[in-house]
Design a protein around this motif. Structure first.
Motif, mmCIF file in Angstrom:
data_model
loop_
_atom_site.group_PDB
_atom_site.id
_atom_site.type_symbol
_atom_site.label_atom_id
_atom_site.label_comp_id
_atom_site.label_asym_id
_atom_site.label_seq_id
_atom_site.Cartn_x
_atom_site.Cartn_y
_atom_site.Cartn_z
ATOM 1 N N ARG A 141 75.633 29.120 109.993
ATOM 2 C CA ARG A 141 75.053 29.513 108.715
ATOM 3 C C ARG A 141 75.388 28.509 107.622
ATOM 4 N NH1 ARG A 141 76.777 35.007 105.383
ATOM 5 N NH2 ARG A 141 75.052 35.049 103.917
ATOM 6 N N TYR A 142 76.635 28.033 107.636
ATOM 7 C CA TYR A 142 77.080 27.140 106.577
ATOM 8 C C TYR A 142 77.148 25.673 106.997
ATOM 9 C CZ TYR A 142 78.350 31.404 104.111
ATOM 10 O OH TYR A 142 78.310 32.626 103.481
ATOM 11 N N GLY A 143 76.766 25.378 108.251
ATOM 12 C CA GLY A 143 76.908 24.026 108.754
ATOM 13 C C GLY A 143 76.155 22.982 107.951
ATOM 14 N N SER A 144 74.866 23.209 107.720
ATOM 15 C CA SER A 144 74.061 22.236 106.981
ATOM 16 C C SER A 144 74.550 22.098 105.547
ATOM 17 C CB SER A 144 72.585 22.648 106.988
ATOM 18 O OG SER A 144 72.083 22.676 108.298
ATOM 19 N N LEU A 145 74.928 23.219 104.958
ATOM 20 C CA LEU A 145 75.409 23.170 103.585
ATOM 21 C C LEU A 145 76.737 22.429 103.492
ATOM 22 C CD1 LEU A 145 74.874 24.032 100.680
ATOM 23 C CD2 LEU A 145 76.157 26.117 101.153
ATOM 24 N N LEU A 146 77.619 22.627 104.463
ATOM 25 C CA LEU A 146 78.899 21.927 104.451
ATOM 26 C C LEU A 146 78.706 20.418 104.572
ATOM 27 C CD1 LEU A 146 81.154 24.304 106.574
ATOM 28 C CD2 LEU A 146 81.449 23.720 104.163
ATOM 29 N N GLN A 147 77.675 20.010 105.290
ATOM 30 C CA GLN A 147 77.384 18.576 105.355
ATOM 31 C C GLN A 147 77.038 18.040 103.972
ATOM 32 O OE1 GLN A 147 74.409 17.796 108.339
ATOM 33 N NE2 GLN A 147 75.610 18.745 109.961
ATOM 34 N N TRP A 148 76.224 18.806 103.231
ATOM 35 C CA TRP A 148 75.912 18.413 101.858
ATOM 36 C C TRP A 148 77.179 18.353 101.010
ATOM 37 C CZ3 TRP A 148 72.060 15.979 99.906
ATOM 38 C CH2 TRP A 148 70.757 16.145 100.384
ATOM 39 N N LEU A 149 78.036 19.347 101.153
ATOM 40 C CA LEU A 149 79.249 19.395 100.346
ATOM 41 C C LEU A 149 80.194 18.242 100.688
ATOM 42 C CD1 LEU A 149 79.953 23.239 100.415
ATOM 43 C CD2 LEU A 149 78.842 21.920 98.612
ATOM 44 N N GLU A 150 80.338 17.950 101.973
ATOM 45 C CA GLU A 150 81.202 16.843 102.374
ATOM 46 C C GLU A 150 80.686 15.514 101.832
ATOM 47 O OE1 GLU A 150 81.219 17.313 106.569
ATOM 48 O OE2 GLU A 150 82.671 18.974 106.551
ATOM 49 N N THR A 151 79.361 15.342 101.861
ATOM 50 C CA THR A 151 78.781 14.135 101.279
ATOM 51 C C THR A 151 79.051 14.089 99.779
ATOM 52 O OG1 THR A 151 77.030 14.063 102.944
ATOM 53 C CG2 THR A 151 76.629 12.856 100.899
ATOM 54 N N VAL A 153 81.556 15.443 98.171
ATOM 55 C CA VAL A 153 82.968 15.137 97.924
ATOM 56 C C VAL A 153 83.182 13.628 97.986
ATOM 57 C CG1 VAL A 153 85.296 15.337 98.864
ATOM 58 C CG2 VAL A 153 83.863 17.372 98.677
ATOM 59 N N ARG A 154 82.595 12.991 98.982
ATOM 60 C CA ARG A 154 82.748 11.540 99.114
ATOM 61 C C ARG A 154 82.112 10.797 97.933
ATOM 62 N NH1 ARG A 154 81.300 12.711 104.519
ATOM 63 N NH2 ARG A 154 79.188 11.923 104.142
ATOM 64 N N GLN A 155 81.018 11.343 97.414
ATOM 65 C CA GLN A 155 80.305 10.679 96.319
ATOM 66 C C GLN A 155 80.843 11.063 94.943
ATOM 67 O OE1 GLN A 155 76.250 11.851 97.116
ATOM 68 N NE2 GLN A 155 75.940 10.219 98.638
ATOM 69 N N GLY A 156 81.762 12.039 94.913
ATOM 70 C CA GLY A 156 82.352 12.443 93.652
ATOM 71 C C GLY A 156 81.569 13.468 92.865
ATOM 72 N N SER A 157 80.606 14.153 93.508
ATOM 73 C CA SER A 157 79.832 15.175 92.807
ATOM 74 C C SER A 157 80.267 16.593 93.165
ATOM 75 C CB SER A 157 78.334 15.014 93.114
ATOM 76 O OG SER A 157 78.077 15.196 94.496
ATOM 77 N N ILE A 158 81.149 16.755 94.158
ATOM 78 C CA ILE A 158 81.615 18.061 94.621
ATOM 79 C C ILE A 158 83.141 18.086 94.584
ATOM 80 C CG2 ILE A 158 81.740 19.652 96.587
ATOM 81 C CD1 ILE A 158 78.999 19.584 95.429
ATOM 82 N N ARG A 159 83.691 19.202 94.136
ATOM 83 C CA ARG A 159 85.140 19.354 94.114
ATOM 84 C C ARG A 159 85.699 19.349 95.546
ATOM 85 N NH1 ARG A 159 86.107 21.187 88.932
ATOM 86 N NH2 ARG A 159 84.302 22.220 87.971
ATOM 87 N N ALA A 160 86.771 18.638 95.753
ATOM 88 C CA ALA A 160 87.453 18.646 97.044
ATOM 89 C C ALA A 160 88.332 19.889 97.120
ATOM 90 C CB ALA A 160 88.286 17.379 97.215
ATOM 91 N N LEU A 161 87.887 20.875 97.881
ATOM 92 C CA LEU A 161 88.567 22.162 97.993
ATOM 93 C C LEU A 161 88.831 22.472 99.456
ATOM 94 C CD1 LEU A 161 86.202 24.094 95.555
ATOM 95 C CD2 LEU A 161 88.514 23.291 95.020
ATOM 96 N N TRP A 202 77.024 26.671 91.652
ATOM 97 C CA TRP A 202 77.106 25.220 91.499
ATOM 98 C C TRP A 202 78.238 24.831 90.560
ATOM 99 C CZ3 TRP A 202 76.423 20.966 93.790
ATOM 100 C CH2 TRP A 202 76.490 19.757 93.079
ATOM 101 N N ARG A 203 78.404 25.574 89.470
ATOM 102 C CA ARG A 203 79.498 25.263 88.564
ATOM 103 C C ARG A 203 80.856 25.427 89.232
ATOM 104 N NH1 ARG A 203 76.154 28.112 84.891
ATOM 105 N NH2 ARG A 203 77.429 30.004 85.122
ATOM 106 N N ALA A 204 80.941 26.319 90.208
ATOM 107 C CA ALA A 204 82.205 26.556 90.899
ATOM 108 C C ALA A 204 82.598 25.387 91.797
ATOM 109 C CB ALA A 204 82.127 27.832 91.710
#
Length: 209
Positions: A141-151, A153-161, A202-204
């Motif tokens: 369920r969250y696999g594709s979304l986690l790929q977006w989030l991991e990308t 994090v690397r690009q600096g647009s997502i919090r590393a949590l 998104w803000r979270a």
């Protein structure tokens, strides 16, 4: 025998004429569980209302735990089928987050009986004999979304949590609102609040607007 509750969904996840009786049992079980609660509903009650046999129910689902899990997984599978194409086709992590929240809140609005069942069944499925199957579905369920989030994090647009925190931050508030709507504590349908909760999700996790 009860009338089907949400036939379109069961047709989507269990298609074909050969599965018609299985879909009928799912519909009847859903109605029974929501009327009396999972603990108070017996296989014999479902058998009688579905005009089925004990053997047929056990053939399709194994036992009551299997029937509860089958209903729960049908709901999850349908949610994933609605969300995955939008998440995979998103142009950014923010679009992917919005796709998840919007499809989830639209699904809850369109499938209130299954959503209500999921609220009461979640703990028993998560702690029962089908917990590993649930964990696998949640991973999908969250696999594709986690790929977006991991990308992100690397690009600096997502919090590393911590990885396990993302699901609660992204969908937890939407689930809470949905439960309030299902119980009648709020009146505005979830789909009409989706942008509010998508923006909050998104803000979270996001570092840019």
């Amino acid at each position: 025998m009860v009338e089907p509750t949400e036939p379109d969904l069961f047709e989507r996840v269990e298609p074909g004429a050969r599965k018609a009786h299985k879909r009928l049992i799912l519909n009847v079980a859903l109605r029974c569980f929501n009327e009396a609660g999972i603990a108070a509903t017996t296989i014999d009650t479902i058998r009688e209302r579905a005009n089925s046999s004990i053997g047929s129910i056990y053939h399709h689902f194994g036992n009551k735990d299997g029937l509860v899990a089958a209903l729960f997984f049908a709901a999850l599978d349908d949610q994933m089928a609605q969300a995955q194409p939008r998440i995979e086709g998103a142009g950014s992590a923010q679009e992917a987050v919005h796709a998840l929240v919007h499809t989830f809140m639209a699904w809850m609005t369109e499938q209130p009986e299954l959503a209500r069942f999921m609220v009461q069944a979640r703990a028993s499925v998560a702690d029962g004999p089908y917990k590993d199957a649930l964990a696998q579905r949640n991973k999908q369920r969250y696999g594709s979304l986690l790929q977006w989030l991991e990308t992100g994090v690397r690009q600096g647009s997502i919090r590393a949590l911590p990885r396990e925190a993302y699901a609660s931050l992204l969908i937890g508030a939407a689930e809470n609102y949905g439960r309030a709507w299902l119980s009648g504590r709020v009146q505005t349908p979830p789909k009409d609040m989706a942008t509010v909760f998508a923006d909050a999700a998104w803000r979270a996790v996001g570092l840019e607007s």
